[in-house]
Design a protein around this motif. Structure first.
Motif, PDB file in Angstrom:
ATOM      1  N   LYS A  57       0.824  -1.086   0.123  1.00  0.00           N
ATOM      2  CA  LYS A  57      -0.113   0.006  -0.021  1.00  0.00           C
ATOM      3  C   LYS A  57       1.199   1.162   0.018  1.00  0.00           C
ATOM      4  CE  LYS A  57      -4.371  -1.693   1.660  1.00  0.00           C
ATOM      5  NZ  LYS A  57      -3.930  -3.102   0.839  1.00  0.00           N
ATOM      6  N   PRO A  58       0.309   2.378  -0.506  1.00  0.00           N
ATOM      7  CA  PRO A  58       1.133   3.578  -0.432  1.00  0.00           C
ATOM      8  C   PRO A  58       1.857   3.900   1.036  1.00  0.00           C
ATOM      9  CG  PRO A  58      -0.688   4.032  -1.575  1.00  0.00           C
ATOM     10  CD  PRO A  58      -1.013   2.687  -1.178  1.00  0.00           C
ATOM     11  N   TRP A  59       1.214   3.543   1.945  1.00  0.00           N
ATOM     12  CA  TRP A  59       1.715   3.866   3.421  1.00  0.00           C
ATOM     13  C   TRP A  59       3.103   2.900   3.442  1.00  0.00           C
ATOM     14  CZ3 TRP A  59       2.465   7.474   6.367  1.00  0.00           C
ATOM     15  CH2 TRP A  59       2.866   7.401   7.859  1.00  0.00           C
ATOM     16  N   ASP A  60       2.635   1.847   3.052  1.00  0.00           N
ATOM     17  CA  ASP A  60       4.001   0.769   3.151  1.00  0.00           C
ATOM     18  C   ASP A  60       5.222   1.301   2.538  1.00  0.00           C
ATOM     19  OD1 ASP A  60       2.334  -1.201   4.614  1.00  0.00           O
ATOM     20  OD2 ASP A  60       1.802  -2.083   2.647  1.00  0.00           O
ATOM     21  N   ILE A  61       4.935   1.834   1.382  1.00  0.00           N
ATOM     22  CA  ILE A  61       6.075   2.324   0.660  1.00  0.00           C
ATOM     23  C   ILE A  61       6.816   3.664   1.141  1.00  0.00           C
ATOM     24  CG2 ILE A  61       6.687   3.763  -1.588  1.00  0.00           C
ATOM     25  CD1 ILE A  61       4.658   1.586  -2.859  1.00  0.00           C
ATOM     26  N   VAL A  62       5.683   4.511   1.785  1.00  0.00           N
ATOM     27  CA  VAL A  62       6.195   5.510   2.715  1.00  0.00           C
ATOM     28  C   VAL A  62       7.379   5.328   3.637  1.00  0.00           C
ATOM     29  CG1 VAL A  62       5.751   7.217   4.430  1.00  0.00           C
ATOM     30  CG2 VAL A  62       4.221   7.008   2.320  1.00  0.00           C
ATOM     31  N   LYS A  63       6.902   3.728   4.489  1.00  0.00           N
ATOM     32  CA  LYS A  63       7.882   3.387   5.558  1.00  0.00           C
ATOM     33  C   LYS A  63       8.963   2.860   4.853  1.00  0.00           C
ATOM     34  CE  LYS A  63       3.939   1.962   8.451  1.00  0.00           C
ATOM     35  NZ  LYS A  63       3.213   0.568   8.575  1.00  0.00           N
ATOM     36  N   ILE A  64       8.966   2.166   3.736  1.00  0.00           N
ATOM     37  CA  ILE A  64      10.118   1.491   3.078  1.00  0.00           C
ATOM     38  C   ILE A  64      11.147   2.720   2.732  1.00  0.00           C
ATOM     39  CG2 ILE A  64      11.159   0.340   1.403  1.00  0.00           C
ATOM     40  CD1 ILE A  64       8.386  -0.985   0.725  1.00  0.00           C
ATOM     41  N   ALA A  65      10.558   3.922   2.413  1.00  0.00           N
ATOM     42  CA  ALA A  65      11.463   5.058   1.840  1.00  0.00           C
ATOM     43  C   ALA A  65      11.918   5.762   3.152  1.00  0.00           C
ATOM     44  CB  ALA A  65      10.540   6.216   0.988  1.00  0.00           C
ATOM     45  N   ARG A  66      11.551   5.631   4.287  1.00  0.00           N
ATOM     46  CA  ARG A  66      12.131   6.230   5.360  1.00  0.00           C
ATOM     47  C   ARG A  66      12.842   5.016   6.225  1.00  0.00           C
ATOM     48  NH1 ARG A  66       6.725   9.063   7.661  1.00  0.00           N
ATOM     49  NH2 ARG A  66       6.510  10.646   6.093  1.00  0.00           N
ATOM     50  N   HIS A  67      12.782   3.814   5.636  1.00  0.00           N
ATOM     51  CA  HIS A  67      13.499   2.753   6.522  1.00  0.00           C
ATOM     52  C   HIS A  67      14.682   3.299   7.041  1.00  0.00           C
ATOM     53  CE1 HIS A  67      15.113  -1.309   7.523  1.00  0.00           C
ATOM     54  NE2 HIS A  67      13.909  -1.951   7.063  1.00  0.00           N
ATOM     55  N   PRO A  68      14.942   2.850   8.473  1.00  0.00           N
ATOM     56  CA  PRO A  68      16.303   3.271   8.983  1.00  0.00           C
ATOM     57  C   PRO A  68      17.650   2.661   8.347  1.00  0.00           C
ATOM     58  CG  PRO A  68      14.983   1.960  10.548  1.00  0.00           C
ATOM     59  CD  PRO A  68      14.322   2.284   9.423  1.00  0.00           C
ATOM     60  N   GLN A  69      17.479   1.654   7.401  1.00  0.00           N
ATOM     61  CA  GLN A  69      18.603   0.978   6.907  1.00  0.00           C
ATOM     62  C   GLN A  69      18.699   1.504   5.360  1.00  0.00           C
ATOM     63  OE1 GLN A  69      17.822  -3.090   7.611  1.00  0.00           O
ATOM     64  NE2 GLN A  69      19.441  -3.320   8.811  1.00  0.00           N
ATOM     65  N   ARG A  70      17.709   2.171   5.124  1.00  0.00           N
ATOM     66  CA  ARG A  70      17.678   2.698   3.764  1.00  0.00           C
ATOM     67  C   ARG A  70      19.020   3.275   3.220  1.00  0.00           C
ATOM     68  NH1 ARG A  70      14.371   2.123  -0.396  1.00  0.00           N
ATOM     69  NH2 ARG A  70      14.602   3.647  -2.066  1.00  0.00           N
ATOM     70  N   PRO A  71      19.642   3.039   2.177  1.00  0.00           N
ATOM     71  CA  PRO A  71      20.874   3.778   1.605  1.00  0.00           C
ATOM     72  C   PRO A  71      20.457   5.151   1.335  1.00  0.00           C
ATOM     73  CG  PRO A  71      20.364   1.788   0.295  1.00  0.00           C
ATOM     74  CD  PRO A  71      19.027   1.953   1.131  1.00  0.00           C
ATOM     75  N   TYR A  72      21.479   6.123   1.834  1.00  0.00           N
ATOM     76  CA  TYR A  72      21.517   7.464   1.774  1.00  0.00           C
ATOM     77  C   TYR A  72      22.636   7.973   0.621  1.00  0.00           C
ATOM     78  CZ  TYR A  72      18.842   7.565   6.277  1.00  0.00           C
ATOM     79  OH  TYR A  72      18.074   7.164   7.048  1.00  0.00           O
ATOM     80  N   SER A  73      22.284   9.119   0.501  1.00  0.00           N
ATOM     81  CA  SER A  73      23.250   9.671  -0.795  1.00  0.00           C
ATOM     82  C   SER A  73      24.854   9.308  -0.519  1.00  0.00           C
ATOM     83  CB  SER A  73      23.243  11.189  -0.652  1.00  0.00           C
ATOM     84  OG  SER A  73      21.989  11.513  -1.320  1.00  0.00           O
ATOM     85  N   LEU A 244      -4.395   6.927   4.983  1.00  0.00           N
ATOM     86  CA  LEU A 244      -5.447   7.470   4.138  1.00  0.00           C
ATOM     87  C   LEU A 244      -4.965   8.526   3.332  1.00  0.00           C
ATOM     88  CD1 LEU A 244      -8.423   7.177   6.436  1.00  0.00           C
ATOM     89  CD2 LEU A 244      -8.213   5.724   4.610  1.00  0.00           C
ATOM     90  N   ALA A 245      -4.330   9.296   3.923  1.00  0.00           N
ATOM     91  CA  ALA A 245      -3.571  10.471   3.279  1.00  0.00           C
ATOM     92  C   ALA A 245      -2.705  10.156   2.136  1.00  0.00           C
ATOM     93  CB  ALA A 245      -3.151  11.604   4.171  1.00  0.00           C
ATOM     94  N   ALA A 246      -1.911   9.109   2.355  1.00  0.00           N
ATOM     95  CA  ALA A 246      -1.074   8.677   1.508  1.00  0.00           C
ATOM     96  C   ALA A 246      -1.500   8.152   0.362  1.00  0.00           C
ATOM     97  CB  ALA A 246       0.101   7.440   2.122  1.00  0.00           C
ATOM     98  N   GLU A 247      -2.740   7.251   0.592  1.00  0.00           N
ATOM     99  CA  GLU A 247      -3.512   6.961  -0.600  1.00  0.00           C
ATOM    100  C   GLU A 247      -4.155   7.943  -1.501  1.00  0.00           C
ATOM    101  OE1 GLU A 247      -4.949   2.911  -1.807  1.00  0.00           O
ATOM    102  OE2 GLU A 247      -4.606   3.227   0.457  1.00  0.00           O
ATOM    103  N   ALA A 248      -4.845   8.834  -0.693  1.00  0.00           N
ATOM    104  CA  ALA A 248      -5.681  10.111  -1.412  1.00  0.00           C
ATOM    105  C   ALA A 248      -4.727  10.791  -2.296  1.00  0.00           C
ATOM    106  CB  ALA A 248      -6.161  11.108  -0.445  1.00  0.00           C
ATOM    107  N   MET A 249      -3.436  11.002  -1.810  1.00  0.00           N
ATOM    108  CA  MET A 249      -2.487  12.200  -2.213  1.00  0.00           C
ATOM    109  C   MET A 249      -1.785  11.376  -3.578  1.00  0.00           C
ATOM    110  SD  MET A 249      -1.220  14.658   0.260  1.00  0.00           S
ATOM    111  CE  MET A 249      -0.038  13.686   1.316  1.00  0.00           C
ATOM    112  N   GLY A 250      -1.650  10.304  -3.460  1.00  0.00           N
ATOM    113  CA  GLY A 250      -0.800   9.509  -4.579  1.00  0.00           C
ATOM    114  C   GLY A 250       0.641   9.935  -4.602  1.00  0.00           C
ATOM    115  N   VAL A 251       1.220   9.204  -3.776  1.00  0.00           N
ATOM    116  CA  VAL A 251       2.706   9.684  -3.481  1.00  0.00           C
ATOM    117  C   VAL A 251       3.611   8.872  -4.018  1.00  0.00           C
ATOM    118  CG1 VAL A 251       1.912  10.787  -1.107  1.00  0.00           C
ATOM    119  CG2 VAL A 251       2.699   8.508  -1.064  1.00  0.00           C
TER     120      VAL A 251
END
Lengths: 318, 289
Positions: A57-73, A244-251
């Protein structure tokens, strides 16, 4: 709960834990053959990951994008570019570590790199202000981008920020003006500009280095005008409604491609970029090299005309 | 509360409606600031500036342009551009319903009005945000109307003056709204390159995505007295840094002393001042009135 896995990934975490304990058993008892057992579990874990990741779901993707182990620049830059030389300071007030700027090689092409950095450990996060950019950061970026224009170097920007910094000093030194100037100048810089969202593209903070000829997103990233939590707070008076907001806004990339804002999505390894950094970096690099070559073959006047058309098209009825 | 929502600040959440709230009905109006009762025709003659305390009350976009431009030869531009609901956005209400309500409330089809006309005989394009239309928020139609106004100004080599009053980008059009920041900024860059004067007037309030694009990029930035303007709303800043904000933070004097604006100009003197500035920028003398 395993902190290396997100809430919806916990079933995967359990399997991975089992695999790990089996490995330990095998390690301590040379006469037991657990290879087969591990392989079965491995396949099961991969299948489960595939299943979970095919219906995010969009909200899951928000969480992956903010994952503490996510590679940074800072993780990507040495793997995508060679000989990155960091350049510091806006020449007016300070150096903002929330934006990293410099010159580097992308294969045999010299480029300017502008990248937002959130910071990994606590000290680093504080130093980088969690990726929240101050006016100096945008002004440093503009200084380097204008230099790139003088030397005919293409510009690559990596977007990953929770937003421009909402602080007193930020307002005092004109955060609005700094972002606005970048938008204006990036619209007519006479070199190719490629922007990639590698994590979180939050609002004005993101678009402040986000105007160019191409906009790409990694598969599990987000780009929004207001954070889902902020949107939920305004509409439902509760940050709990962020899904719900993540869903509505199409992020997410799929919606933004449909809206004609994003050009392409760069596929991530199974389970997200953090599960295989070298693979993700090599895919970004391949994508960059290919598309930069295409852009470099376009006459500059034509390129600027196309960039203008692109800007004018945003939101046009189709 | 998240500190990420810079674009739509506290003002739009209705927490911080200290003044400007004036009961619009009847012949008598109470000033939201000094609480004096004001005779409506007298107040309107004073351009909705309280004759008792001088507070500049919020006015509609149409009235703003009406008191700014010379009466004759006005042409409204981009009237065919209306809102588009590309996302079919729905929260507790449909975006379409919110739009209809805003249209009914204001009598306008969108939050920005653009009129080509004259200012003391100088041909100009002028635009104004209507804060009563979904908080003066910028979505596709506002960005497109601004763009068409700028294009008209470029083609006719006429100065472009924009009065902002906005909470920022429009949430319900999500990233399309954000992209209007880049679109409008690119038009201002074109005016800059072409030497077409662009004047930004900040009227209370100016925040978020509009502040971080078209409102900050004037050759000359002017503010009306009592303005509140900035990128992040005061509540968001307070919640993020957990420090009391200094007195007068993001107000006109603050903006002036920190170099964000060139001057603060009263509503009653706005026509005169902008005409004076433009005549110098264009190096033409004004016909004496």
């Amino acid at each position: 709960m395993n902190p290396n896995y997100l809430d919806f990934e916990q079933p995967i975490a359990e399997l991975e834990d089992k695999i790990e304990s089996l490995r330990m058993v095998g390690h301590n008892n040379a006469d037991i053959d657990i290879h087969k057992e591990i392989e079965t579990l491995r396949n099961k874990s991969d299948a489960l990951t595939k299943k979970i990741y095919s219906s995010l779901k969009p909200w899951d993707i928000v969480k992956i994008a903010r994952h503490p182990q996510r590679p940074y620049s800072v993780d990507y830059i040495p793997l995508i570019f060679e000989e990155f030389d960091e350049l510091h300071g806006d020449r007016l007030f300070a150096d903002d570590p929330a934006i990293i700027c410099g010159l580097a090689w992308l294969e045999r092409q010299a480029v300017a790199v502008i990248a937002q950095e959130k910071g990994r450990n606590t000290n680093d996060k504080i130093k980088r202000n969690f990726g929240m950019v101050r006016p100096e950061g945008y002004r440093k970026a503009l200084r380097i981008m204008e230099m790139a224009e003088r030397f005919h170097l293409p510009i690559i920007t990596l977007i990953d920020t929770p937003g421009a910094y909402p602080g007193i000093d930020s307002e005092e030194r004109g955060i609005s003006e700094a972002i606005a100037c970048n938008l204006a100048r990036m619209s007519n810089l006479s070199v190719p500009i490629i922007c990639i969202v590698i994590g979180e593209g939050s609002s004005g903070g993101a678009i402040g280095i986000g105007v160019g000829d191409r906009l790409y997103m990694l598969q599990y990233t987000t780009y929004f005008v207001i954070s889902p939590e902020g949107c939920a707070n305004i509409i439902w008076k509760s940050a709990e409604k962020a899904p719900l907001a993540a869903e509505a806004m199409g992020v997410t990339p799929d919606v933004l491609i449909r809206l004609g804002i994003v050009d392409d999505v760069i596929e991530e390894p199974l389970g997200g970029a953090h599960r295989d950094l070298p693979l993700t970096a090599s895919r970004i690099k391949k994508h960059l090299v290919k598309n930069l070559n295409l852009l470099r073959n376009i006459e500059i006047s034509q390129l600027l005309q196309e960039r203008y058309q692109r800007l004018m098209s945003y939101g046009n009825p189709v | 509360m998240s500190w990420l929502d810079n674009i739509i600040p506290s003002i739009m959440r209705g927490k911080d409606t200290t003044h400007r709230n004036v009961v619009p009905e009847g012949l008598w109006i109470r000033c939201g600031d000094c609480e004096n009762s004001l005779y409506r025709p007298e107040l309107e003659k004073a351009l909705n500036v309280c004759p008792k305390c001088g507070v500049h009350m919020r006015i509609s976009a149409r009235r703003r342009l009406d008191i700014f431009l010379d009466p004759p030869s006005r042409t409204e531009l981009a009237t065919d551009i209306g809102p588009i609901d590309a996302l079919k956005f729905k929260d507790t209400k449909r975006y379409r319903e919110r739009l209809s309500a805003a249209q009914k409330k204001t009598g306008e089809t969108e939050a920005l009005i653009v009129i080509a006309g004259q200012l003391k005989g100088i041909p100009v394009v002028a635009a104004a945000f209507d804060f009563n239309f979904l908080g003066g928020s910028m979505g596709y139609a506002v960005g497109e109307r601004f763009t068409q106004g700028a294009r008209h100004a470029l083609e006719q080599k006429m100065p472009f003056i924009v009065f902002s009053a906005t909470g920022g980008a429009r949430m319900q059009e999500a990233l399309i709204s954000l992209m209007q920041m880049a679109k409008t900024a690119s038009m201002i860059e074109r005016m800059k390159v072409a030497g077409v004067p662009y004047i930004s007037v900040l009227t209370d309030p100016v925040y978020g995505g509009v502040s971080a694009s078209l409102a900050s990029l004037g050759d000359i930035n002017i503010a009306e007295p009592g303005v509140r303007a900035g990128f992040s709303g005061p509540n968001i800043i307070r919640e993020t840094i957990r420090v009391e904000l200094p007195e007068g933070f993001q107000r006109g004097e603050f903006l002036l002393s920190h170099g964000a604006i060139d001057m603060i100009v009263r509503r009653s003197e706005m026509r005169e001042m902008i005409a004076r500035l433009l005549s110098k920028m264009l190096n033409i003398s004004l016909k004496s009135p």
